[in-house]
Enzyme design. Structure first.
Site, mmCIF file in Angstrom:
data_model
loop_
_atom_site.group_PDB
_atom_site.id
_atom_site.type_symbol
_atom_site.label_atom_id
_atom_site.label_comp_id
_atom_site.label_asym_id
_atom_site.label_seq_id
_atom_site.Cartn_x
_atom_site.Cartn_y
_atom_site.Cartn_z
ATOM 1 N N GLU A 1 -11.125 3.534 5.678
ATOM 2 C CA GLU A 1 -10.020 4.441 6.433
ATOM 3 C C GLU A 1 -11.305 6.199 7.260
ATOM 4 O OE1 GLU A 1 -7.766 7.324 3.350
ATOM 5 O OE2 GLU A 1 -6.349 7.598 4.777
ATOM 6 N N HIS B 1 1.666 5.090 -2.284
ATOM 7 C CA HIS B 1 1.310 5.667 -3.813
ATOM 8 C C HIS B 1 2.651 6.421 -4.309
ATOM 9 C CE1 HIS B 1 -3.389 5.348 -2.644
ATOM 10 N NE2 HIS B 1 -2.742 5.084 -1.446
ATOM 11 N N HIS C 1 -9.956 1.409 -1.129
ATOM 12 C CA HIS C 1 -9.056 2.097 -0.806
ATOM 13 C C HIS C 1 -11.250 1.816 0.104
ATOM 14 C CE1 HIS C 1 -5.480 3.784 -1.615
ATOM 15 N NE2 HIS C 1 -5.393 3.917 -0.735
ATOM 16 N N HIS D 1 0.976 -0.850 0.058
ATOM 17 C CA HIS D 1 -0.064 -0.156 -0.130
ATOM 18 C C HIS D 1 0.898 1.150 0.045
ATOM 19 C CE1 HIS D 1 -3.971 2.086 1.975
ATOM 20 N NE2 HIS D 1 -2.701 2.895 1.025
ATOM 21 N N ASP E 1 1.599 3.826 2.854
ATOM 22 C CA ASP E 1 0.845 4.743 2.382
ATOM 23 C C ASP E 1 1.354 6.165 1.848
ATOM 24 O OD1 ASP E 1 -1.587 5.285 2.077
ATOM 25 O OD2 ASP E 1 -2.626 6.250 3.720
ATOM 26 N N ASP E 2 1.857 6.876 2.306
ATOM 27 C CA ASP E 2 2.683 8.461 1.828
ATOM 28 C C ASP E 2 3.681 9.137 2.600
ATOM 29 O OD1 ASP E 2 0.134 9.085 -0.197
ATOM 30 O OD2 ASP E 2 -1.209 8.822 0.938
HETATM 31 N N1 ADE Z 1 -4.414 8.742 -1.428
HETATM 32 C C1 ADE Z 1 -3.154 8.609 -1.582
HETATM 33 N N2 ADE Z 1 -2.958 8.534 -0.820
HETATM 34 C C2 ADE Z 1 -4.472 8.322 0.168
HETATM 35 C C3 ADE Z 1 -5.044 7.575 1.380
HETATM 36 N N3 ADE Z 1 -4.371 7.562 2.668
HETATM 37 N N4 ADE Z 1 -6.610 7.567 1.134
HETATM 38 C C4 ADE Z 1 -7.575 7.885 0.089
HETATM 39 N N5 ADE Z 1 -6.369 7.970 -0.869
HETATM 40 C C5 ADE Z 1 -5.650 8.743 -0.950
HETATM 41 ZN ZN ZN Z 2 -3.631 4.828 0.211
#
Ligand code: ADE
Ligand code: ZN
Length: 340
Positions: free
Chosen positions: A202, A21, A199, A19, A280-281
């Site tokens: 969340e 991006h 997703h 996971h 994630d990011d």
């Molecule tokens: N795009 C990038 N990170 C995300 C996240 N945590 N939730 C939804 N969209 C995303």
């Molecule tokens: Zn994500």
């Protein structure tokens, strides 16, 4: 365990990232470098002032900044450099397999052609396979704040690159954009041979997880935190061995939870859910795979058995072949055996 021992233990675990991006791995230093060579002005005058803006109260506040950062990516080389920087970073963290999301519409809506984006990303992934021995899958994510029609256009654009794309995902602003909005394009994506993830849960309610399962027919849920409000859903997820790709530092940064001590991963493992840990990011949330493992392990006092389970779960939930999964899982088990 002393913290340096925990750092070392986590470093040594062979890990799979499911996971991530790629646009969320865009470190401010590289962002400034690419902005400069593309003659694009950023709203911030330094790396430090940009980093100061990385304070979020929810998913949308993060997304607003994340989409601005992505605007400096124009040329194939930019996408290559972004992806290569990510791969070299996670190579240093003993990540051996990655399944990477990219958001085509973030770029095609600005006039950057789909092929420019995917060529840059894919060439870096291939180089990572050859030179760093990191295997990979590529997942194209539809932006859920946009229309299903726009997702259909993206699906169409991807078809010449079908052999490079392993699956489709669904990301961006969750609340108000339920999975049901994308039922048709997910069905069409499956017909083209793409695997499906989304997703869900969340920020959105557990109903969105049901929709992702029943209407989109996903094979993994990204995040899925909210499933714990719903016993029947938990039972279903356990029964179907449905993976939940959790992102603990993301959850704290976006206030899905108030503090790491509140993270549900232990509760999920105890219930028999196939929980996994990812980043994630990472450029926005304070860490890559190792930092996610470390902060979670420290806050929740994870045992070695739990860490082993999490690492095994990630390979189990991956899209590698059964044989390759088994090889990685055997390596993880061997590693933990050697610790005692
Ligand atoms: N795009 C990038 N990170 C995300 C996240 N945590 N939730 C939804 N969209 C995303
Ligand atoms: Zn994500």
């Amino acid at each position: 365990m002393e913290s340096h021992e925990l750092v070392q233990l986590i470093q040594g675990i062979p890990k799979a990232e499911l996971h991530l991006h790629i646009e969320g791995s865009f470190e401010p230093e590289l962002m400034f470098e690419i902005a400069k060579r593309n003659n694009i002005a950023l709203d911030y005058d330094s790396v430090e002032s940009l980093k100061k803006a990385y304070k979020f109260n929810n998913l949308q506040e993060f997304l607003d900044i994340y989409y601005i950062g992505a605007q400096v990516l124009i040329h194939e080389q930019d996408f290559f450099d972004l992806t290569w920087a990510y791969l070299t970073k996670v190579h240093s963290q003993n990540v051996v397999h990655v399944e990477v999301f990219f958001d085509p519409q973030t770029h095609t809506d600005r006039g950057v052609p789909f092929e420019v984006v995917i060529n840059g990303i894919y060439k870096a992934l291939e180089k990572g396979q050859q030179e760093l021995n990191i295997s990979f899958k590529l997942i194209m994510s539809y932006l859920r704040h946009l229309s299903e029609e726009s997702a259909f256009k993206t699906l169409e654009s991807s078809l010449p690159f079908k052999d490079w794309v392993d699956g489709v995902g669904l990301d961006s602003s969750e609340l108000g954009n339920p999975p049901s909005k994308f039922a048709n394009v997910f069905k069409a994506s499956a017909q083209h041979g793409y695997k499906l993830v989304a997703h869900a849960g969340e920020e959105g309610p557990s109903e969105y997880i049901w929709e992702a399962l029943d209407l989109l027919k996903v094979v993994r849920i990204d995040h899925g935190n909210r499933c714990l409000n719903d016993n029947a859903l938990v039972e279903r997820l356990v029964h179907e061995k449905m993976a939940l790709t959790l992102c603990p530092l993301s959850n704290v940064a976006l206030k899905v939870i108030q503090k790491m001590e509140d993270h549900p991963v232990v509760t999920m493992l105890d219930k028999g859910l196939l929980a996994t840990i990812h980043s994630d990011d990472p450029a926005y949330f304070g860490g890559y795979m190792n930092e996610n493992y470390y902060e979670t392990a420290r806050a929740l006092q994870l045992t070695k058995d739990q860490l082993e389970q999490l690492a095994v779960n990630a390979f189990e939930a991956s899209w590698l072949s059964r044989e390759t999964k088994d090889n990685h899982i055997a390596e993880v088990k061997q590693y933990f055996k050697g610790l005692n």
